[in-house]
Design a protein around this motif. Structure first.
Motif, short mmCIF file in Angstrom:
data_model
loop_
_atom_site.label_atom_id
_atom_site.label_comp_id
_atom_site.label_asym_id
_atom_site.label_seq_id
_atom_site.Cartn_x
_atom_site.Cartn_y
_atom_site.Cartn_z
N VAL A 61 5.05 20.98 33.03
CA VAL A 61 6.28 19.97 33.26
C VAL A 61 6.15 19.00 32.13
O VAL A 61 5.08 18.45 32.25
CB VAL A 61 6.42 19.53 34.61
N VAL A 62 7.08 19.01 31.19
CA VAL A 62 6.81 18.22 30.16
C VAL A 62 8.08 17.45 29.75
O VAL A 62 9.22 17.74 30.07
CB VAL A 62 6.77 19.03 28.86
N VAL A 63 7.81 16.10 29.60
CA VAL A 63 8.95 15.25 29.03
C VAL A 63 8.67 14.37 27.83
O VAL A 63 7.44 14.32 27.44
CB VAL A 63 9.37 14.16 30.27
N PRO A 64 9.72 14.25 26.89
CA PRO A 64 9.38 13.61 25.65
C PRO A 64 8.97 12.06 26.06
O PRO A 64 9.28 11.76 27.15
CB PRO A 64 10.81 13.77 24.94
N GLU A 65 8.37 11.68 25.21
CA GLU A 65 8.03 10.40 25.21
C GLU A 65 9.31 9.44 25.32
O GLU A 65 10.31 9.53 24.94
CB GLU A 65 7.34 9.67 24.19
N PRO A 66 9.19 8.24 26.17
CA PRO A 66 8.02 7.73 27.13
C PRO A 66 8.14 8.33 28.31
O PRO A 66 8.94 8.85 28.92
CB PRO A 66 8.22 6.34 27.07
N LEU A 67 6.89 8.24 28.85
CA LEU A 67 6.72 8.79 30.55
C LEU A 67 7.65 7.84 31.15
O LEU A 67 7.26 6.86 31.31
CB LEU A 67 5.23 8.79 30.78
N PRO A 68 8.45 8.60 32.22
CA PRO A 68 9.32 7.82 32.83
C PRO A 68 8.39 7.25 34.22
O PRO A 68 8.63 7.64 35.36
CB PRO A 68 10.52 8.99 33.39
N ARG A 69 7.89 5.97 34.00
CA ARG A 69 7.16 5.54 35.13
C ARG A 69 7.83 4.98 36.43
O ARG A 69 7.42 5.06 37.52
CB ARG A 69 6.26 4.36 34.64
N LEU A 70 9.29 4.81 36.20
CA LEU A 70 9.96 4.60 37.31
C LEU A 70 10.21 5.89 38.23
O LEU A 70 10.73 5.43 39.46
CB LEU A 70 11.30 4.25 36.99
N LEU A 71 9.81 6.98 37.92
CA LEU A 71 9.79 8.01 38.70
C LEU A 71 8.55 8.59 39.29
O LEU A 71 8.64 9.79 39.66
CB LEU A 71 10.76 9.37 37.86
N GLU A 72 7.50 7.72 39.27
CA GLU A 72 6.20 8.14 39.65
C GLU A 72 6.11 8.41 41.16
O GLU A 72 5.14 9.16 41.40
CB GLU A 72 5.28 7.18 39.14
N HIS A 73 7.06 8.04 41.86
CA HIS A 73 7.09 8.57 43.34
C HIS A 73 7.43 10.21 43.53
O HIS A 73 7.16 10.54 44.74
CB HIS A 73 8.11 7.57 44.01
N LEU A 74 7.90 10.65 42.46
CA LEU A 74 8.38 12.43 42.72
C LEU A 74 7.41 13.05 42.89
O LEU A 74 6.26 12.88 42.27
CB LEU A 74 9.12 12.55 41.45
N PRO A 75 7.27 13.83 43.80
CA PRO A 75 6.14 14.72 44.21
C PRO A 75 5.79 15.56 42.80
O PRO A 75 6.81 16.35 42.30
CB PRO A 75 6.51 15.70 45.45
N GLY A 76 4.41 15.86 42.43
CA GLY A 76 4.17 16.31 41.37
C GLY A 76 4.15 15.61 39.98
O GLY A 76 3.82 16.03 39.00
N PHE A 77 4.54 14.41 40.03
CA PHE A 77 4.57 13.47 38.68
C PHE A 77 3.27 13.60 38.17
O PHE A 77 3.45 13.34 36.85
CB PHE A 77 4.92 12.13 39.18
N GLU A 78 2.11 13.60 38.95
CA GLU A 78 0.65 13.28 38.13
C GLU A 78 0.54 14.43 37.20
O GLU A 78 -0.30 14.39 36.59
CB GLU A 78 -0.28 13.16 39.46
N THR A 79 1.25 15.72 37.57
CA THR A 79 0.91 16.75 36.45
C THR A 79 1.75 16.71 35.21
O THR A 79 1.92 17.66 34.24
CB THR A 79 1.41 18.02 37.38
N VAL A 80 3.00 15.71 35.07
CA VAL A 80 3.91 15.51 34.07
C VAL A 80 2.92 15.44 32.81
O VAL A 80 2.11 14.30 32.61
CB VAL A 80 4.98 14.63 34.27
N GLU A 81 3.47 16.24 31.89
CA GLU A 81 2.79 15.89 30.38
C GLU A 81 3.91 15.13 29.25
O GLU A 81 4.97 15.58 29.58
CB GLU A 81 2.15 17.11 30.02
N THR A 82 3.42 14.51 28.58
CA THR A 82 4.25 13.87 27.58
C THR A 82 3.81 14.33 26.02
O THR A 82 4.79 14.58 25.32
CB THR A 82 4.14 12.49 27.46
N GLY A 83 2.74 14.47 25.84
CA GLY A 83 2.42 15.00 24.53
C GLY A 83 1.31 16.34 24.49
O GLY A 83 1.70 17.33 25.43
N GLY A 84 0.58 16.44 23.69
CA GLY A 84 -0.47 17.53 23.81
C GLY A 84 0.00 18.95 23.41
O GLY A 84 0.63 18.89 22.25
#
Length: 333
Positions: free
Chosen positions: A61-84
């Motif tokens: 799961v990838v999102v363009p920058e910036p990481l949407p920290r206001l959604l950190e409560h969503l299950p699986g958020f810890e696996t979200v990538e922004t770069g790499g």
């Protein structure tokens, strides 16, 4: 890739088998949310990814920058990538109507061999190899739920929570005009599958930081009312962010205060991204279409909620957009 929406979108039953073949025949799938991801985009991406991972698929799961920290409560958020790592050759996109909404990842989407474009925006430009667009759906999360059902993939409590958050927020807590019988029935089905509606509501609307509340207070204090209260607008400047200790992500939700005014036909929040870049969020009521404020500047969205970005300083963007908004209200009588 195509750049113009077709006269009629393919039906789910027409694309489900090709999508199944892509899922079964791909070593790694990338689920891509749009830039400045909201709960519908990221919740749909996370829900779909979690469902596929439960079936043994390798999914990012990838999102363009910036990481949407206001959604950190969503299950699986810890696996979200922004770069790499690059996105890869097979990309599923969620809740994105145009290639421009992928920010720095746009070129990778354009170069991908297979793009499955899943969305509910009428303005979608059909950029995918497969375009599953249901403009009648209240949220992209609703489309994902239907797709999982056709694929025969179970909805776990974590998947249900992501899809409920997508549906709940895109309907404004089931208050917007896109709240339908089918969306309410889906909400009940997702609760039955394990989503906690009280918890999602708490995290979505009642978990703001002090910086967010202070920033909203400043923005409301600077609100302008024109044309007998039919046009309401305010701004979030760099100095306001510095004063409150907030950032631009904390500006989410301020537009809701502007659109709560009874006389409102168009509400606009201008946001200063940098010295030469600006953004707007627009809300509207009948007879005004919010997209008509944004499409002249390359933006878009829904009839009641839209946005756009500008390569202009904030005062220039304000002048351009307000001219359009005033003309629309004048034309509406």
């Amino acid at each position: 890739m195509t750049v113009a929406a077709p006269a009629a979108w393919p039906r789910l039953e027409d694309v489900v088998d090709p999508i199944r073949q892509i899922i079964d025949g791909t070593a790694q799938i990338t689920c891509l949310a749009h830039k400045d991801a909201d709960a519908d985009s990221l919740g749909s991406a996370l829900g779909f990814a979690l469902a596929l991972r439960a079936r043994g698929r390798n999914v990012r799961v990838v999102v363009p920058e910036p990481l949407p920290r206001l959604l950190e409560h969503l299950p699986g958020f810890e696996t979200v990538e922004t770069g790499g790592a690059p996105l890869g050759d097979t990309v599923f996109t969620f809740d994105c109507a145009t290639l421009g909404r992928f920010g720095e990842r746009r070129g990778e989407v354009e170069r991908a061999g297979t793009v499955v474009n899943i969305d509910h925006h009428l303005s979608n430009t059909a950029f995918g190899t497969i375009n599953l667009v249901e403009a009648s759906a209240s949220a992209t999360g609703q489309v994902i739920h239907e797709l999982l059902g056709e694929l025969g993939i179970p909805v776990s409590p974590a998947v249900a929570t992501n899809l409920y958050a997508a549906l709940f927020t895109d309907t404004g807590g089931f208050r917007h005009e896109n709240t339908t019988e089918s969306s309410l029935r889906l909400g009940a089905a997702l609760v039955a599958a394990g989503a906690d509606p009280g918890w999602v509501a708490l995290k979505s609307y009642k978990s703001r930081s002090l910086a967010q509340v202070r920033l909203e207070g400043l923005a409301v204090a600077r609100m302008h009312s024109e044309m007998d209260g039919r046009l309401l607008w305010s701004e979030v400047t760099a100095s306001m962010l510095e004063q409150t200790g907030a950032d631009l992500q904390d500006a989410e939700g301020i537009i809701d205060a502007l659109q709560s005014i009874a006389t409102m036909q168009i509400a606009i929040l201008f946001k200063e991204h940098s010295a030469d870049r600006s953004k707007i969020s627009v809300r509207s009521r009948d007879p005004i279409d919010a997209t008509e404020v944004c499409t002249p500047f390359g933006g878009g969205g829904h009839r009641r909620a839209a946005g756009a970005e500008f390569g202009d300083p904030l005062p220039v963007a304000e002048r351009k957009v307000l001219d359009v908004a005033r003309r629309l209200i004048d034309s509406a009588g």
